[in-house]
Design a protein around this motif. Structure first.
Motif, PDB file in Angstrom:
ATOM      1  N   ARG A   1     -13.908 -27.844 -25.079  1.00  0.00           N
ATOM      2  CA  ARG A   1     -13.857 -26.418 -24.774  1.00  0.00           C
ATOM      3  C   ARG A   1     -15.210 -25.757 -24.962  1.00  0.00           C
ATOM      4  O   ARG A   1     -16.094 -26.295 -25.623  1.00  0.00           O
ATOM      5  CB  ARG A   1     -12.837 -25.720 -25.689  1.00  0.00           C
ATOM      6  N   LYS A   2     -15.338 -24.590 -24.367  1.00  0.00           N
ATOM      7  CA  LYS A   2     -16.530 -23.783 -24.602  1.00  0.00           C
ATOM      8  C   LYS A   2     -16.539 -23.339 -26.063  1.00  0.00           C
ATOM      9  O   LYS A   2     -15.487 -23.298 -26.715  1.00  0.00           O
ATOM     10  CB  LYS A   2     -16.518 -22.608 -23.645  1.00  0.00           C
ATOM     11  N   GLU A   3     -17.720 -23.017 -26.584  1.00  0.00           N
ATOM     12  CA  GLU A   3     -17.851 -22.804 -28.021  1.00  0.00           C
ATOM     13  C   GLU A   3     -16.972 -21.662 -28.540  1.00  0.00           C
ATOM     14  O   GLU A   3     -16.722 -20.675 -27.850  1.00  0.00           O
ATOM     15  CB  GLU A   3     -19.302 -22.559 -28.414  1.00  0.00           C
TER      16      GLU A   3
ATOM     17  N   VAL B   1     -12.307 -36.368 -17.651  1.00  0.00           N
ATOM     18  CA  VAL B   1     -11.761 -35.877 -16.376  1.00  0.00           C
ATOM     19  C   VAL B   1     -12.142 -34.409 -16.166  1.00  0.00           C
ATOM     20  O   VAL B   1     -12.023 -33.593 -17.075  1.00  0.00           O
ATOM     21  CB  VAL B   1     -10.219 -36.021 -16.349  1.00  0.00           C
ATOM     22  N   ASP B   2     -12.606 -34.102 -14.943  1.00  0.00           N
ATOM     23  CA  ASP B   2     -12.867 -32.705 -14.590  1.00  0.00           C
ATOM     24  C   ASP B   2     -12.614 -32.512 -13.103  1.00  0.00           C
ATOM     25  O   ASP B   2     -12.406 -33.494 -12.377  1.00  0.00           O
ATOM     26  CB  ASP B   2     -14.301 -32.311 -14.964  1.00  0.00           C
ATOM     27  N   ASP B   3     -12.632 -31.268 -12.655  1.00  0.00           N
ATOM     28  CA  ASP B   3     -12.421 -31.034 -11.225  1.00  0.00           C
ATOM     29  C   ASP B   3     -13.704 -31.274 -10.433  1.00  0.00           C
ATOM     30  O   ASP B   3     -13.690 -31.973  -9.428  1.00  0.00           O
ATOM     31  CB  ASP B   3     -11.865 -29.619 -10.961  1.00  0.00           C
ATOM     32  N   VAL B   4     -14.818 -30.697 -10.915  1.00  0.00           N
ATOM     33  CA  VAL B   4     -16.063 -30.735 -10.136  1.00  0.00           C
ATOM     34  C   VAL B   4     -17.228 -31.240 -10.980  1.00  0.00           C
ATOM     35  O   VAL B   4     -17.390 -30.824 -12.131  1.00  0.00           O
ATOM     36  CB  VAL B   4     -16.411 -29.323  -9.601  1.00  0.00           C
ATOM     37  N   LEU B   5     -18.037 -32.112 -10.393  1.00  0.00           N
ATOM     38  CA  LEU B   5     -19.325 -32.477 -10.973  1.00  0.00           C
ATOM     39  C   LEU B   5     -20.388 -31.751 -10.162  1.00  0.00           C
ATOM     40  O   LEU B   5     -20.550 -32.024  -8.964  1.00  0.00           O
ATOM     41  CB  LEU B   5     -19.541 -33.991 -10.884  1.00  0.00           C
ATOM     42  N   ALA B   6     -21.081 -30.809 -10.796  1.00  0.00           N
ATOM     43  CA  ALA B   6     -22.124 -30.051 -10.093  1.00  0.00           C
ATOM     44  C   ALA B   6     -23.482 -30.538 -10.596  1.00  0.00           C
ATOM     45  O   ALA B   6     -23.927 -31.608 -10.198  1.00  0.00           O
ATOM     46  CB  ALA B   6     -21.906 -28.563 -10.295  1.00  0.00           C
ATOM     47  N   THR B   7     -24.121 -29.799 -11.521  1.00  0.00           N
ATOM     48  CA  THR B   7     -25.412 -30.273 -12.046  1.00  0.00           C
ATOM     49  C   THR B   7     -25.231 -31.433 -13.031  1.00  0.00           C
ATOM     50  O   THR B   7     -26.200 -32.086 -13.407  1.00  0.00           O
ATOM     51  CB  THR B   7     -26.146 -29.153 -12.802  1.00  0.00           C
ATOM     52  N   GLY B   8     -23.998 -31.645 -13.479  1.00  0.00           N
ATOM     53  CA  GLY B   8     -23.725 -32.733 -14.414  1.00  0.00           C
ATOM     54  C   GLY B   8     -23.919 -32.360 -15.870  1.00  0.00           C
ATOM     55  O   GLY B   8     -23.623 -33.165 -16.757  1.00  0.00           O
ATOM     56  N   GLY B   9     -24.402 -31.142 -16.135  1.00  0.00           N
ATOM     57  CA  GLY B   9     -24.671 -30.738 -17.516  1.00  0.00           C
ATOM     58  C   GLY B   9     -23.430 -30.769 -18.392  1.00  0.00           C
ATOM     59  O   GLY B   9     -23.468 -31.277 -19.522  1.00  0.00           O
ATOM     60  N   THR B  10     -22.333 -30.260 -17.871  1.00  0.00           N
ATOM     61  CA  THR B  10     -21.104 -30.198 -18.664  1.00  0.00           C
ATOM     62  C   THR B  10     -20.564 -31.597 -18.953  1.00  0.00           C
ATOM     63  O   THR B  10     -20.162 -31.901 -20.082  1.00  0.00           O
ATOM     64  CB  THR B  10     -20.025 -29.375 -17.927  1.00  0.00           C
ATOM     65  N   ALA B  11     -20.566 -32.440 -17.919  1.00  0.00           N
ATOM     66  CA  ALA B  11     -20.040 -33.793 -18.102  1.00  0.00           C
ATOM     67  C   ALA B  11     -20.931 -34.604 -19.050  1.00  0.00           C
ATOM     68  O   ALA B  11     -20.429 -35.353 -19.902  1.00  0.00           O
ATOM     69  CB  ALA B  11     -19.914 -34.494 -16.751  1.00  0.00           C
TER      70      ALA B  11
ATOM     71  N   ILE C   1     -12.043 -31.369 -19.495  1.00  0.00           N
ATOM     72  CA  ILE C   1     -13.062 -30.342 -19.698  1.00  0.00           C
ATOM     73  C   ILE C   1     -12.512 -28.989 -19.235  1.00  0.00           C
ATOM     74  O   ILE C   1     -12.003 -28.865 -18.117  1.00  0.00           O
ATOM     75  CB  ILE C   1     -14.349 -30.691 -18.909  1.00  0.00           C
ATOM     76  N   GLU C   2     -12.658 -27.987 -20.117  1.00  0.00           N
ATOM     77  CA  GLU C   2     -12.202 -26.628 -19.800  1.00  0.00           C
ATOM     78  C   GLU C   2     -12.818 -26.142 -18.479  1.00  0.00           C
ATOM     79  O   GLU C   2     -14.013 -26.317 -18.277  1.00  0.00           O
ATOM     80  CB  GLU C   2     -12.611 -25.692 -20.944  1.00  0.00           C
ATOM     81  N   ALA C   3     -12.079 -25.492 -17.647  1.00  0.00           N
ATOM     82  CA  ALA C   3     -10.670 -25.240 -17.766  1.00  0.00           C
ATOM     83  C   ALA C   3      -9.846 -26.090 -16.796  1.00  0.00           C
ATOM     84  O   ALA C   3      -8.754 -26.536 -17.113  1.00  0.00           O
ATOM     85  CB  ALA C   3     -10.381 -23.767 -17.457  1.00  0.00           C
ATOM     86  N   ARG C   4     -10.408 -26.343 -15.620  1.00  0.00           N
ATOM     87  CA  ARG C   4      -9.606 -27.047 -14.613  1.00  0.00           C
ATOM     88  C   ARG C   4      -9.440 -28.525 -14.937  1.00  0.00           C
ATOM     89  O   ARG C   4      -8.471 -29.164 -14.493  1.00  0.00           O
ATOM     90  CB  ARG C   4     -10.196 -26.825 -13.217  1.00  0.00           C
ATOM     91  N   GLY C   5     -10.353 -29.066 -15.750  1.00  0.00           N
ATOM     92  CA  GLY C   5     -10.195 -30.459 -16.180  1.00  0.00           C
ATOM     93  C   GLY C   5      -8.980 -30.661 -17.069  1.00  0.00           C
ATOM     94  O   GLY C   5      -8.481 -31.778 -17.221  1.00  0.00           O
TER      95      GLY C   5
HETATM   96  C1  PRP Z   1     -17.135 -25.773 -13.673  1.00  0.00           C
HETATM   97  C2  PRP Z   1     -16.445 -27.090 -13.396  1.00  0.00           C
HETATM   98  C3  PRP Z   1     -17.106 -28.041 -14.346  1.00  0.00           C
HETATM   99  C4  PRP Z   1     -18.504 -27.495 -14.440  1.00  0.00           C
HETATM  100  C5  PRP Z   1     -19.423 -28.306 -13.575  1.00  0.00           C
HETATM  101  O1  PRP Z   1     -16.557 -25.168 -14.775  1.00  0.00           O
HETATM  102  O2  PRP Z   1     -15.060 -27.008 -13.582  1.00  0.00           O
HETATM  103  O3  PRP Z   1     -16.487 -28.045 -15.618  1.00  0.00           O
HETATM  104  O4  PRP Z   1     -18.477 -26.146 -13.960  1.00  0.00           O
HETATM  105  O5  PRP Z   1     -20.727 -27.776 -13.595  1.00  0.00           O
HETATM  106  P1  PRP Z   1     -21.986 -28.619 -14.031  1.00  0.00           P
HETATM  107  O6  PRP Z   1     -21.812 -30.024 -13.490  1.00  0.00           O
HETATM  108  O7  PRP Z   1     -23.130 -27.908 -13.363  1.00  0.00           O
HETATM  109  O8  PRP Z   1     -22.088 -28.590 -15.518  1.00  0.00           O
HETATM  110  P2  PRP Z   1     -16.858 -23.641 -15.155  1.00  0.00           P
HETATM  111  O9  PRP Z   1     -18.158 -23.549 -15.869  1.00  0.00           O
HETATM  112  O10 PRP Z   1     -16.698 -22.845 -13.893  1.00  0.00           O
HETATM  113  O11 PRP Z   1     -15.748 -23.305 -16.232  1.00  0.00           O
HETATM  114  P3  PRP Z   1     -14.205 -22.906 -16.095  1.00  0.00           P
HETATM  115  O12 PRP Z   1     -13.521 -24.119 -15.480  1.00  0.00           O
HETATM  116  O13 PRP Z   1     -13.782 -22.683 -17.509  1.00  0.00           O
HETATM  117  O14 PRP Z   1     -14.111 -21.706 -15.227  1.00  0.00           O
END
Ligand code: PRP
Length: 175
Positions: free
Chosen positions: A83-85, A122-132, A60-64
């Motif tokens: 990637r983002k749109e 694979v990603d670096d951080v799971l925060a709200t989980g929306g992206t994953a 997942i963009e970018a650090r993933g």
């Molecule tokens: C961060 C992080 C995850 C996402 C997690 O990416 O790397 O992809 O947010 O957030 P969520 O669980 O709340 O969806 P970011 O949006 O900062 O993008 P970037 O890596 O491209 O800077």
């Protein structure tokens, strides 16, 4: 689970207050990338759990992209980008999800994952989980099946895991 690895990653992570906005403490994992021995241990930890069970790794963009690409290399499988749109040139599937204010959209090339392939996200951080969660939707739109979601850091207080239903989520470290 490797407790000493979790401890060492925790020590390496850098907390940056008020980034990207006031009140948020940003967990910066770039020091882990700068430390070759630690980075190798992180990647091996993921690889050990999934050897033989994955056909494609999705980063997942970018650090993933960084950890994901190295994991794909070690597993000797393909690597697909979420990637983002507007960033991917070919025909894409697209999934939007809600943010606190507004929404975000992620995309994958339609042909990056073939039906029935086993996919590791694979990603670096799971925060709200929306992206994953949106990424797992994309995998299923392609006909793939998510065998796991691997993150270095899970922000447990945001309960992102609850948005991921039955997908097996593994975090090296939970905050
Ligand atoms: C961060 C992080 C995850 C996402 C997690 O990416 O790397 O992809 O947010 O957030 P969520 O669980 O709340 O969806 P970011 O949006 O900062 O993008 P970037 O890596 O491209 O800077």
């Amino acid at each position: 689970h490797d407790e000493s690895l979790a401890r060492d990653v925790d020590a390496a992570l850098r907390s940056i207050p008020d980034f990207p906005e006031p009140g948020v403490v940003f967990k910066d994992f770039t020091p882990v990338l700068l430390d070759p021995a630690l980075r190798t241990r992180v990647v091996r930890d993921v690889v050990r759990r999934h050897r033989g069970g994955v056909d494609v790794v999705v980063g997942i963009e970018a650090r993933g992209f960084i950890i994901g690409a190295v994991v794909a290399h070690e597993l000797e499988v393909g690597f697909a980008l979420v990637r983002k749109e507007g960033k991917l040139p070919g025909a894409t599937h697209s999934v939007s999800y809600d943010l606190e204010y507004g929404s975000a959209t992620v995309e994958v090339h339609e042909d990056a994952i073939r039906p029935a392939q086993r996919v590791l996200v694979v990603d670096d951080v799971l925060a709200t989980g929306g992206t994953a969660a949106a990424t797992c939707d994309l995998v299923e739109r392609c006909g793939g099946s998510v065998v796991g979601v691997e993150v270095v850091l899970e922000l447990g207080f945001l309960d992102g895991r609850s948005r991921l239903g039955d997908y097996p989520v593994t975090a090296l470290l939970t905050d």
